[in-house]
Design an enzyme around this catalytic site. Structure first.
Site, PDB file in Angstrom:
ATOM      1  N   THR A  97      -2.059 -12.443  -5.124  1.00 54.80           N
ATOM      2  CA  THR A  97      -2.235 -11.024  -5.357  1.00 54.80           C
ATOM      3  C   THR A  97      -3.036 -10.753  -6.622  1.00 54.80           C
ATOM      4  O   THR A  97      -3.499  -9.645  -6.833  1.00 54.80           O
ATOM      5  CB  THR A  97      -0.845 -10.376  -5.495  1.00 54.80           C
ATOM      6  OG1 THR A  97      -0.050 -11.248  -6.319  1.00 54.80           O
ATOM      7  CG2 THR A  97      -0.189 -10.271  -4.150  1.00 54.80           C
ATOM      8  N   THR A 115      -9.934  -7.605  -7.176  1.00 53.43           N
ATOM      9  CA  THR A 115      -8.760  -8.175  -6.515  1.00 53.43           C
ATOM     10  C   THR A 115      -8.022  -7.105  -5.706  1.00 53.43           C
ATOM     11  O   THR A 115      -7.416  -7.411  -4.681  1.00 53.43           O
ATOM     12  CB  THR A 115      -7.797  -8.816  -7.531  1.00 53.43           C
ATOM     13  OG1 THR A 115      -7.400  -7.837  -8.483  1.00 53.43           O
ATOM     14  CG2 THR A 115      -8.454  -9.982  -8.252  1.00 53.43           C
ATOM     15  N   GLN A 143      -6.982  -7.255  -1.795  1.00 59.18           N
ATOM     16  CA  GLN A 143      -5.629  -7.010  -1.289  1.00 59.18           C
ATOM     17  C   GLN A 143      -5.649  -6.055  -0.104  1.00 59.18           C
ATOM     18  O   GLN A 143      -4.940  -6.261   0.875  1.00 59.18           O
ATOM     19  CB  GLN A 143      -4.785  -6.361  -2.390  1.00 59.18           C
ATOM     20  CG  GLN A 143      -4.267  -7.325  -3.398  1.00 59.18           C
ATOM     21  CD  GLN A 143      -2.833  -7.654  -3.076  1.00 59.18           C
ATOM     22  OE1 GLN A 143      -2.559  -8.481  -2.206  1.00 59.18           O
ATOM     23  NE2 GLN A 143      -1.909  -7.005  -3.730  1.00 59.18           N
ATOM     24  N   GLU A 181       1.340  -3.842   0.067  1.00 57.48           N
ATOM     25  CA  GLU A 181       1.900  -3.553   1.383  1.00 57.48           C
ATOM     26  C   GLU A 181       1.317  -2.318   2.038  1.00 57.48           C
ATOM     27  O   GLU A 181       1.146  -2.290   3.247  1.00 57.48           O
ATOM     28  CB  GLU A 181       3.427  -3.452   1.273  1.00 57.48           C
ATOM     29  CG  GLU A 181       3.920  -4.735   0.623  1.00 57.48           C
ATOM     30  CD  GLU A 181       5.409  -4.915   0.546  1.00 57.48           C
ATOM     31  OE1 GLU A 181       6.009  -5.124   1.592  1.00 57.48           O
ATOM     32  OE2 GLU A 181       5.937  -4.858  -0.577  1.00 57.48           O
TER      33      GLU A 181
END
Ligand SMILES: Cc1cc2nc3c(=O)[nH]c(=O)nc-3n(C[C@H](O)[C@H](O)[C@H](O)COP(=O)(O)OP(=O)(O)OC[C@H]3O[C@@H](n4cnc5c(N)ncnc54)[C@H](O)[C@@H]3O)c2cc1C
Ligand code: SF4
Ligand code: FES
Ligand code: FES
Lengths: 213, 776, 326
Positions: free
Chosen positions: B484, B667, B671, B738
């Site tokens: 992550t 990043t 994700q 998520e």
């Protein structure tokens, strides 16, 4: 358990750096990678004699990995992947499935990409094996490694060594000429983190830079 | 909250936070130097291999280990008869709670078989091959009973649980009078959605290397999303003080929820190591991975809505039925997102479970939100078509300006901006509103969208900063980096908090010796750990300020500490910035080589109220403060469907999210892309098939459980809406791990509907299901 | 995986003799089927005989047609210019199979001998007639989504999963085999694989110790105009749900000769003479293609979860024929 034979410096990816420090990065990369991907340096005859014909139980095997010949003691059932990871502590090559279904274990053998989990170490004696540990020249990254970092071609990094070895081969094979080509020819490497678009970008950049392997 | 410093004030214009910094662990990863949990060359290391049950229900009659034991190199074979005993097992409710175990059963504690693939023996040998073969040679005979494979089994007993998800969620929820509202709703829609079993399948299978440093001291290299949770679980089970168990996870090959708990294979490895008195390493095979670390359960949802003729929701009724294990009432809490996503005055939700001979399902990326949003966002799409309203329009019409579950204002919400920007990037306005009307040769083209949201779970953690007088710093927090980007984003936060360039920061994580951080799960890591790091830096500045104002040689001598501010590593007067000095000069004068500070960061309601959430946990009972806290976003998808061959290809993808402060543009984009691909997998191909008769999986491998490959995925466009949320934590960060997958399967299904005019409500949408729509 | 001895053979006789004399021995070429199944304990062998040093190489045009050595690798054959131009269906079937890495490893001979992906077969915890004769076939009533609708029996409905064999069987390929006595024989590929019947454990006519030396494909008009279409659940690196290998000789809109085989739906590489009969002499129209597809699937016996394959296979065949004549 494992001996480290003194390597032949010419074969060594991290061998002496030429005094001419002005060589371009690409050129240097060409030099050392060319070596890994070139036809095997040992002749066919040498290979034949180098291999005992029948192997049973634990025996010594000689594997030439990243230019260095190393000896391991192993049973014939040891896969190349397990030999690398467990006998030679070359844990860069990953085990994601152990059945040829993910590509995490991809290495180059005589310049061709293969899944090291579905081949036996004993069958790979006398061949040139290149793993992710052999891509960089010392601390100097292979252009594809640098491109992966730049494009964030990974998250957890577990599929990454396989992606890189596959990518290096993909470039060399000429299968990186379009985004679509890269997608198809990199489909043997699963990435559960879903770095695919970035992997494509990373490979394409190296291709476009004119890098010749 | 007013008393705590916040990054918004101390770093109004951050130098590196938010920038697309390359991963600081990138070099190690691309060079093959990053060490994962099965890669530590420990002297005397041995290999552990699990032997698992062939049957799903019954009893072990006999175990014959003689052939296995005769194999060269075999050191030990442990079964329920001879494995070292645990002080506490999760086999009863108290034990389970004390351990924090993901399931209420520990294999090898009895002869009972509850599920196929349950470990029945652990074999230890000097090589991997020998251990593996010896495990094959262990002969187990069973008395077999007929297992129950799923809630769909006619023999299964369906029941209404009081609580689901480990007691975290009520079995029934009610707001207003949903049934009465439905009766009077001019528009009513109801539909049934099914979801296949999904497996997380991180590329790195579960792996444990257990080293007993002394009879009562243990070090475990573990593939886990939470070193502290694993430490706590192991120390409880072993009856050891927590500090005598050390858990290390420097690199983690993905997790997605399945590595959020301490599962049986870890415990068995530790016991085997104790038994043989040597370090033991055990990696799950890919096949074992399918029955060792949970899964997303097979489930059916029935969703009913009532609405006005204009398309305004008046009621939502949700029912979910799913399979759970013999011991636990686990179900993903799908209803939560259905309850909060739209402004709707009446709501009702209920869960039903059936016990099957399966292991417990567990948190799987966006647990509940992912399948729940599939149902809701599919039905909203139906409503839009039924009323001839644009799918974005119907969502705007039902936009929840406040949290519908409690009337609280949102701490921040940029959903409308997400819709607008997403639509623009995607070219939504060019979409033909009619379904089944856009073609590209033989292929049907469809465009769909869906809303995403993910809550901010309560959490807190700690971090330590050691700042050196020569201008570098070591920053520590016992978090994990699943890929992550924790290493990288924390380096950035530390750099800005300390006024140093990122190269001067070393961020360390993944070790219980470090300050406690929460599990990396529930999208809490980024917000919690970044705030902890930031607070630790503030602690350092507090100490240095005290030093400066007492130091006669300091330009700040005699000032009051509240008059001093720190900017880019320089302590100076707020009112007169010229008056001040850098920390290096100050520390050198004081003869300090280094100075240490520590900080505790809170995430979510705890931050707003100033109240502690229990440390090292996430997702514990949410006590909302005055604001409700969620990330929001929207996904846009284009597909091309081959109506004859049933194949679906995603050809374009746009995601726009409002998720608080984005710590690293690069990043973060990764994700979102990764979560979207995870969702595309669930939408189009992922399904584990459990045989009904044997309650055993028939496709537990990567060749037959399909996850997307590179060729399945187009280039993707990702953007974030700038959000400034002062209520959630000191950094203003919401998680993005998520939300990236919430709504994804609905966006795909909605695009398929737009392409074909046919609705598929059964995931995954494989070619057979596309073909089946033509028959009706 | 059990332990075994490893023998590297340099002469065919050495290899064939070793395997004939020891029922527990097996040849290993690329190892991608063999080691996969040995790791699962679906196969156990106490000796592996490495045949990679044997001279079963070469990709060449001969008087008999295309000859491919059994030890050529899938990638080399798939990207061979002669194969790509003169036998596109073969090239396509190879390049749509497995992954680039596996294709670099896997041999042509091994590819024809790959075994079913039936999930019950691949897990020794299940009964399975093919793996353990007489133990039963749970797939009949179980998870048979991927299994065969053509050529099955009450004892086994396992799909032959490969792609190359489908292309080869369409083109009348002939295998050259060599046994331990050094005797060679030719077997048409269509007769090489066996229907499961009541002996699903017997998959080919290969005798113990017999080697595949090469495969020959007669050249014809329909080999040049040929293609392979594969439908799968993801865009790459997946076995076929259904596939079609087709070769046509069309002149003036009339089909003079046709070759049709189906993959992913049969218990062996499924040559469809029924479809060919409909096509031959008929106009190259969609109606003809539909009729041919219906004929190809007339005998289909779907089970609970693979009913869709009847339609899918027909559509796949129609699409392949349509694209080939477009
Ligand atoms: C993940 C995965 C995906 C795959 N996907 C596909 C796909 O999509 N399509 C497809 O067609 N295939 C696919 N394959 C199968 C693959 O093509 C075969 O495994 C491969 O072709 C076998 O060749 P090999 O040389 O590795 O055989 P080996 O494993 O070496 O041998 C296989 C068998 O053949 C015997 N054998 C080998 N050569 C000879 C010979 N010359 N004479 C007699 N016997 C011999 C061996 O004894 C053994 O029993 C896939 C495989 C994997 C692992
Ligand atoms: S279909 Fe064949 S391979 Fe599959 S279980 Fe039945 S007998 Fe075994
Ligand atoms: S580990 Fe070799 S392909 Fe997965
Ligand atoms: S980076 Fe995690 S699997 Fe690819």
């Amino acid at each position: 358990m494992t001996d480290n034979f003194p390597p032949d410096s010419a074969d060594r990816p991290d061998g002496p750096v030429p005094s001419d420090g002005r060589r371009s990065f690409i050129k240097q990369a060409t030099g050392f990678l060319g070596l890994a991907l070139a036809p095997p340096l040992i002749s066919q005859a040498e290979r034949l004699t180098a291999i005992s014909k029948k192997v049973e139980g634990v025996t010594e095997m000689r594997l030439k990995v990243n230019g260095t010949v190393r000896t391991i003691s192993a049973e014939p059932r040891v896969t190349l992947l397990d030999a690398l990871r467990e006998k030679l502590d070359l844990t860069g090559s990953k085990k994601g499935c152990d059945h040829g279904q993910c590509g995490a274990c991809t290495v180059l053998v005589d310049g061709r990409r293969i899944n090291s989990c579905l081949t036996l170490a004993v069958m790979n004696q006398g061949k040139e094996i290149t793993t992710v540990e052999g891509l960089a020249k010392g601390e100097e990254l292979h252009p594809l490694q640098a491109s992966f970092i730049e494009h964030d071609g990974f998250q957890c990094g577990y599929c990454t060594p396989g992606q890189l070895m596959s990518g290096v081969a993909c470039l060399k094979e000429g299968h990186a000429k379009t985004d679509g080509d890269v997608r198809e020819w990199m489909s043997g490497n699963l990435c559960r983190c879903g770095a695919y678009p970035n992997i494509v970008a990373a490979i394409r950049q190296v291709e476009k830079s004119g890098f010749k392997s | 909250m007013e008393t705590e410093p916040s990054f918004f004030e101390t770093s109004p214009t951050p130098n590196v936070v938010g920038k697309p910094l390359n991963r600081v662990d990138g070099r190690d990863k691309v060079m093959g130097r990053a060490k994962y949990s099965a890669e530590y060359p420990i002297p005397g290391l041995t290999y552990g291999v699990l032997k698992t049950s062939d049957i799903a229900k019954g009893k072990i009659q006999s175990i014959d280990t003689s052939a296995a034991a005769k194999q060269p190199g075999v050191l030990a074979i442990y079964t329920h008869l001879n494995i070292p005993k645990l002080a506490v097992t999760p086999n009863d409710a108290d034990g389970k709670k004390a351990i924090g175990a993901p399931m209420g059963f520990m294999p090898l504690t009895s002869d009972v078989i509850f599920y196929a693939g349950q470990p029945v023996a652990v074999v230890v040998a000097d090589t991997f091959e020998r251990a593996t073969h010896a495990a094959d040679l262990v002969r187990v005979t069973y008395t077999t009973e007929q297992p129950i494979a799923a809630y769909t089994d006619p023999k299964a007993k369906i029941f209404d649980p009081a609580k689901i998800q480990d007691g975290k969620t009520d079995g029934k929820t009610r707001r207003g009078d949903a049934r009465a509202a439905l009766a009077s709703a001019p528009v009513q829609l109801t539909a049934v959605y099914t979801h296949a079993i999904n497996h997380h399948n991180p590329m790195e299978p579960g792996a444990t290397t257990a080293v007993w440093d002394a009879p009562d001291r243990l070090t475990v290299y573990e593939s886990t999303q939470g070193v502290t949770r694993t430490q706590k679980a192991l120390s409880t089970m072993l009856g050891l003080p927590q500090d005598q168990v050390r858990v290390i996870t420097k690199y983690l090959g993905g997790g997605f929820g399945c590595k959020g708990s301490c599962w049986p294979h870890t415990v068995l490895t530790v016991l085997a190591a104790k038994g043989v008195g040597r370090p033991v390493k055990l990696s799950l095979t890919r096949k074992q991975q399918f029955t060792s670390m949970g899964h997303r359960e097979d489930q059916t949802q029935t969703l009913t809505l009532g609405a006005t003729k204009e398309g305004k929701l008046t009621t939502l009724i949700h029912e979910k039925t799913s399979t759970t294990s013999p011991w636990d009432n686990y179900a993903e809490s799908n209803s939560k997102i259905i309850n909060m996503l739209y402004d709707c005055p009446n709501f009702e939700a209920s869960y039903q479970l059936a016990r099957g001979n399966v292991m417990t399902s567990t948190y799987t990326r966006a647990p509940g939100e992912a399948p729940g949003s599939f149902a809701l966002e599919s039905l909203m799409d139906d409503l839009a078509y039924k009323l001839n309203i644009d799918p974005i329009q119907i969502r705007l019409l039902n936009h929840a300006d406040k949290d519908p579950t409690n009337g609280n204002p949102w701490s921040s919400k940029s959903l409308k901006e997400c819709y607008a920007r997403g639509a623009e990037l995607f070219g939504w306005s060019k979409r033909n509103p009619k379904a089944g009307a856009t073609r590209n040769g033989r292929l049907l083209v469809g465009m769909g969208m869906a809303t995403a949201s993910y809550p901010v779970h309560n959490s807190q953690g700690m971090a330590r900063v050691r700042l050196y007088a020569d201008g570098h710093a070591v920053v520590q927090s016992g978090a994990t980096d699943l890929g992550t980007g924790t290493y990288t984003v924390m380096t950035q936060v530390a750099a800005d908090s300390l006024g140093l360039p990122p190269e001067k920061i070393r961020f360390e994580l993944g070790d219980t010796k470090l300050p406690t951080a929460p599990n990396s799960g529930g999208s809490v890591a980024a917000g919690t750990v970044s705030s902890s790091v930031y607070m630790a830096a503030q602690d350092v500045w507090g100490r240095l300020t005290k030093l400066a104002i007492k130091d006669k040689k300091s330009p700040l001598f005699g000032a009051k500490s509240e008059e001093v501010a720190v900017e880019n590593g320089r302590l100076q007067l707020k009112k007169n910035k010229a008056k001040g000095e850098g920390f290096m000069a100050l520390m050198k004068r004081a003869g300090l080589d280094d100075i240490e500070g520590s900080g505790s960061g809170k995430y979510g309601a705890g931050y707003e109220t100033g109240q502690a959430a229990s440390p090292a946990t996430s997702g514990n009972a949410e006590k909302p403060a005055t604001h409700s806290m969620h990330s929001f976003g929207a996904h846009f998808c284009e597909v091309q469907v081959d109506p004859d061959l049933g194949t679906v290809r995603v050809t374009r993808w746009v995601s726009v999210h409002g998720a608080g402060r984005i710590l690293n543009a690069k990043t973060a984009r990764s994700q979102i892309i990764g979560g979207s691909i995870f969702g595309i997998g669930a939408a189009l191909m992922e399904a584990t098939h459990r045989d009904n008769q044997f309650a055993r999986y028939v496709n537990a491998d990567f060749a037959d459980y399909h996850i997307p490959v590179n060729a399945d995925i187009p280039d993707m466009t990702v953007e974030f809406i700038d959000e400034r949320d002062p209520y959630i934590n000191a950094m203003g960060v919401k998680g993005i791990g998520e939300i990236s997958m919430v709504g994804v399967s609905a966006a795909v299904a909605n695009a398929i509907f737009h392409a074909t005019g046919k609705r598929v409500r059964d995931l995954p949408i494989t070619p057979d299901k596309i073909l089946a729509t033509k028959a009706v | 995986m059990n332990n075994f001895s490893y023998l590297q053979a340099t002469q065919p006789k050495e290899a064939t003799g070793a395997v004939r004399d020891n029922q527990q021995a097996a040849f290993i070429a690329g190892g991608t089927t063999l080691l996969d199944l040995m790791k699962l304990n679906v196969e156990t062998h106490d000796q592996l005989v490495d045949i990679n040093m044997l001279a079963f190489k070469g990709i060449e045009q001969t008087a008999d047609g295309l000859r491919i050595g059994a030890l050529e690798r899938m990638s080399d054959v798939g990207e061979n210019p002669l194969v790509m131009q003169q036998y596109p269906v073969i090239s396509q079937s190879l390049l749509l199979a497995a992954s680039p890495q596996l294709r670099n490893m896997a041999s042509i001979g091994g590819n024809l001998l790959q075994r079913t992906r039936c999930g019950y077969f691949r897990d020794t915890a299940f009964p399975c007639n093919k793996r353990q004769p007489g133990s039963g076939c749970p797939a009949q009533e179980g998870e048979n989504r991927g299994l065969a609708i053509l050529g099955g029996s009450k004892d086994c409905i396992a799909t032959f999963p490969g792609d190359l064999a489908v292309a080869l069987v369409a083109l009348d390929a002939v295998l050259l085999l060599e046994n331990a006595k050094g005797k060679q024989r030719r077997v048409p590929l269509v007769d090489f694989h066996l229907l499961p019947g009541s002996t699903p454990q017997r998959e080919t006519v290969l005798e113990p110790g017999e080697l595949i030396v090469s495969v020959t494909v007669p050249a014809a008009a329909h080999t040049r105009k040929s293609m392979y279409l594969k439908v799968r659940e993801r865009s790459s690196y997946a076995y076929a749900l259904a596939s079609a290998a087709v070769g046509l000789d069309v002149q003036g809109g009339q089909i003079r000769s046709a070759r049709v085989a189906l993959g992913g739906v049969g218990t062996k590489p499924w040559r469809s003479r029924e479809a060919e009969k409909v096509l031959t002499g008929a106009p190259a129209t969609e109606a003809t293609f539909r009729a041919a597809a219906a004929a190809a699937l007339r005998e289909a016996q779907p089970r609970e979860h693979n009913r869709f394959k009847v339609e899918l296979a027909q559509n796949t065949l129609v699409r392949a024929l349509t694209e080939l004549t477009a």
